[in-house]
Write an enzyme that holds these catalytic residues in place. Structure first.
Site, PDB file in Angstrom:
ATOM      1  N   LYS A  89       0.804  -1.217   0.000  1.00  0.00           N
ATOM      2  CA  LYS A  89       0.000   0.000   0.000  1.00  0.00           C
ATOM      3  C   LYS A  89       0.845   1.280   0.000  1.00  0.00           C
ATOM      4  O   LYS A  89       0.431   2.305  -0.517  1.00  0.00           O
ATOM      5  CB  LYS A  89      -0.953   0.019   1.190  1.00  0.00           C
ATOM      6  CG  LYS A  89      -2.127  -0.929   1.001  1.00  0.00           C
ATOM      7  CD  LYS A  89      -3.216  -0.673   2.007  1.00  0.00           C
ATOM      8  CE  LYS A  89      -4.449  -1.508   1.697  1.00  0.00           C
ATOM      9  NZ  LYS A  89      -4.231  -2.937   2.013  1.00  0.00           N
ATOM     10  N   GLU A 111      -9.600   7.399   3.864  1.00  0.00           N
ATOM     11  CA  GLU A 111     -10.554   6.506   4.526  1.00  0.00           C
ATOM     12  C   GLU A 111      -9.815   5.196   4.790  1.00  0.00           C
ATOM     13  O   GLU A 111      -8.880   4.859   4.083  1.00  0.00           O
ATOM     14  CB  GLU A 111     -11.767   6.254   3.629  1.00  0.00           C
ATOM     15  CG  GLU A 111     -11.604   5.128   2.592  1.00  0.00           C
ATOM     16  CD  GLU A 111     -10.513   5.354   1.548  1.00  0.00           C
ATOM     17  OE1 GLU A 111     -10.226   6.528   1.235  1.00  0.00           O
ATOM     18  OE2 GLU A 111      -9.944   4.365   1.061  1.00  0.00           O
ATOM     19  N   SER A 377       1.459  -9.900  -1.241  1.00  0.00           N
ATOM     20  CA  SER A 377       1.108  -8.491  -1.013  1.00  0.00           C
ATOM     21  C   SER A 377       1.452  -7.955   0.368  1.00  0.00           C
ATOM     22  O   SER A 377       1.722  -6.770   0.521  1.00  0.00           O
ATOM     23  CB  SER A 377      -0.377  -8.258  -1.297  1.00  0.00           C
ATOM     24  OG  SER A 377      -1.189  -9.089  -0.490  1.00  0.00           O
TER      25      SER A 377
HETATM   26  C1  LIG Z   1      -5.169  -3.913   1.632  1.00  0.00           C
HETATM   27  C2  LIG Z   1      -4.528  -5.200   1.290  1.00  0.00           C
HETATM   28  C3  LIG Z   1      -4.980  -5.995   0.220  1.00  0.00           C
HETATM   29  C4  LIG Z   1      -6.206  -5.649  -0.585  1.00  0.00           C
HETATM   30  O1  LIG Z   1      -6.138  -4.443  -1.269  1.00  0.00           O
HETATM   31  P1  LIG Z   1      -5.904  -4.381  -2.852  1.00  0.00           P
HETATM   32  O2  LIG Z   1      -6.167  -2.977  -3.207  1.00  0.00           O
HETATM   33  O3  LIG Z   1      -6.863  -5.343  -3.477  1.00  0.00           O
HETATM   34  O4  LIG Z   1      -4.506  -4.798  -3.102  1.00  0.00           O
HETATM   35  C5  LIG Z   1      -4.302  -7.158  -0.087  1.00  0.00           C
HETATM   36  N1  LIG Z   1      -3.222  -7.553   0.638  1.00  0.00           N
HETATM   37  C6  LIG Z   1      -2.764  -6.823   1.679  1.00  0.00           C
HETATM   38  C7  LIG Z   1      -1.585  -7.317   2.428  1.00  0.00           C
HETATM   39  C8  LIG Z   1      -3.402  -5.639   2.050  1.00  0.00           C
HETATM   40  O5  LIG Z   1      -2.938  -4.938   3.087  1.00  0.00           O
END
Ligand SMILES: *Cc1c(COP(=O)(O)O)cnc(C)c1O
Length: 393
Positions: A89, A111, A377
């Site tokens: 993020k 938000e 992610s």
């Molecule tokens: C917020 C988050 C997501 C989901 O958000 P996307 O905008 O779909 O990427 C996925 N994985 C992690 C680790 C997150 O913090």
């Protein structure tokens, strides 16, 4: 045909800017300037420098040997979990804070649902010494206490949204109201590839550093830039957009999107937007979203707070509808099991969002010499209590 946004922010029939007239000046200022600013050499230099020295990029592309052996294919992990703050993020919030500065803004609003985007925003505001207000549903404030504490520690003000279901969509409504009232000095940092044009395209461009790095890293490791598949979990869809971006118009690279089926697609408790969604408008964008027969947005559910969103970004709605992307949905139980497996086979504890992406290997078979890149992610520290409760550790 291109799978990127056109000038008006449409991906096929999805996207656009369906906003109240009072928000028009804010979005229009951004729309007229975002590409020009992003392409300025001075902007790129500062952005790349921060990604390197502050975020810790490039993140490694790691060949997961034991996992590859088990599933009889070549699995690479793109290690976004190693970014500062523990997930992808921050790539976007760094980009947007620099954008805000170029536009002469001295106040940031955001938000947040689970608090991850709020933390990433509070982080970059501290970095730049800019005032930060994060809107969060009252219920979410109670259930995400550690992230609320982080935001406060970083100097942000957390404002409770007390209307409606007191969760993410209500926090978003409050943020929009704030932006309407403060159009001149305030920038609204949206946390995923959602919202009115130009947000989905702007956020995708900031996250595209992920696939840009994969190209050169794969060239080094496999002697080719293109994998056979890229895989990511989809909440709003920003980490997915990042790893798909440079492969969108390369049909030989398969795109796999993994959604949260919660307790089962037909259980009434899920966030499987492509399977259940219908065309509608949410947060200024025409996309697929879960709704009742008369168009009321359905409360989504997933064990992972980051996938608990009733829509998907317009890029993903188009990838689904056009057939360019393959969409799979994974239940809470399947994700938790896959998260434990990754921990014990590779020594990496993933965020529960990410665990959904790893669960596909039990369902989808790949060829032995296929190169499959999974976007890791985020890291699982924030989810430890959920893992502990689930597995009775
Ligand atoms: C917020 C988050 C997501 C989901 O958000 P996307 O905008 O779909 O990427 C996925 N994985 C992690 C680790 C997150 O913090």
């Amino acid at each position: 045909m291109s799978y990127h946004a056109n000038e008006r922010g449409y991906y096929g029939e999805f996207g656009g800017a369906y906003i109240p007239e009072m928000l028009y000046p804010n979005c229009e200022e951004l729309r007229q300037n975002y590409i020009r600013i992003m392409e300025e050499p001075a902007f790129q230099e500062e952005f790349q420098q921060l990604l390197k020295d502050y975020v810790g990029r490039p993140t490694p592309l790691y060949f997961a040997e034991r996992l590859s052996e088990k599933y009889n294919t070549k699995i690479y992990l793109k290690r976004e979990d190693l970014c500062h703050t523990g997930a992808h993020k921050v790539n976007n919030t760094i980009g947007q804070i620099l954008m805000a500065k170029k536009l002469g803004k001295n106040r940031i609003i955001a938000e947040t649902g689970a608090g991850q985007h709020g933390v990433a925003t509070a982080t970059v505001c501290a970095l730049m010494g800019i005032e930060c207000v994060v809107y969060m549903g009252e219920i979410d404030i109670a259930r995400q206490a550690p992230n609320v504490a982080r935001m406060k520690m970083l100097g942000a003000e957390v404002r409770a949204a007390k209307s409606g279901s007191r969760t993410l969509k209500d926090a978003t409504n409050e943020a929009i109201r704030d932006w309407i009232n403060n159009p001149v000095n305030t920038h609204y940092i949206i946390g995923s590839v959602v919202g009115p044009h130009p947000y989905p395209d702007m956020v995708a461009r900031f996250q595209s550093v992920i696939s840009e790095e994969v190209k050169s890293q794969l060239q080094e490791k496999e002697g080719r830039k293109n994998p056979d598949y890229v895989v990511a979990c989809v909440g709003g869809g920003s980490n997915a957009a990042g790893i798909y971006y440079h492969y969108l118009d390369t049909p030989e690279v398969g795109i796999i999107a993994v959604e949260a089926a919660g307790k089962g697609i037909h259980s009434g408790e899920s966030a499987a937007t492509s399977a259940l969604g219908k065309v509608g408008i949410i947060h200024g964008s025409k996309t697929l979203l879960m709704q009742t027969g008369d168009g009321q947005i359905t409360e989504p559910y997933s064990i992972s707070a980051g996938l608990d969103y009733p829509g998907v970004g317009p890029m993903h709605a188009h990838l689904f509808r056009s057939g360019r992307g393959e969409f799979l949905s994974i239940t809470d139980d399947e994700a938790m099991t896959a998260g434990l497996e990754l921990s014990q086979m590779e020594g990496i504890i993933p965020a529960i969002e990410t665990s959904h992406a790893f669960a596909i290997f039990d369902y989808k078979k790949f060829e032995k010499d296929n190169v499959v890149v999974v976007n890791l992610s985020g890291r699982g520290d924030k989810d430890l209590q959920t893992y502990i409760d689930y597995f009775k550790l």
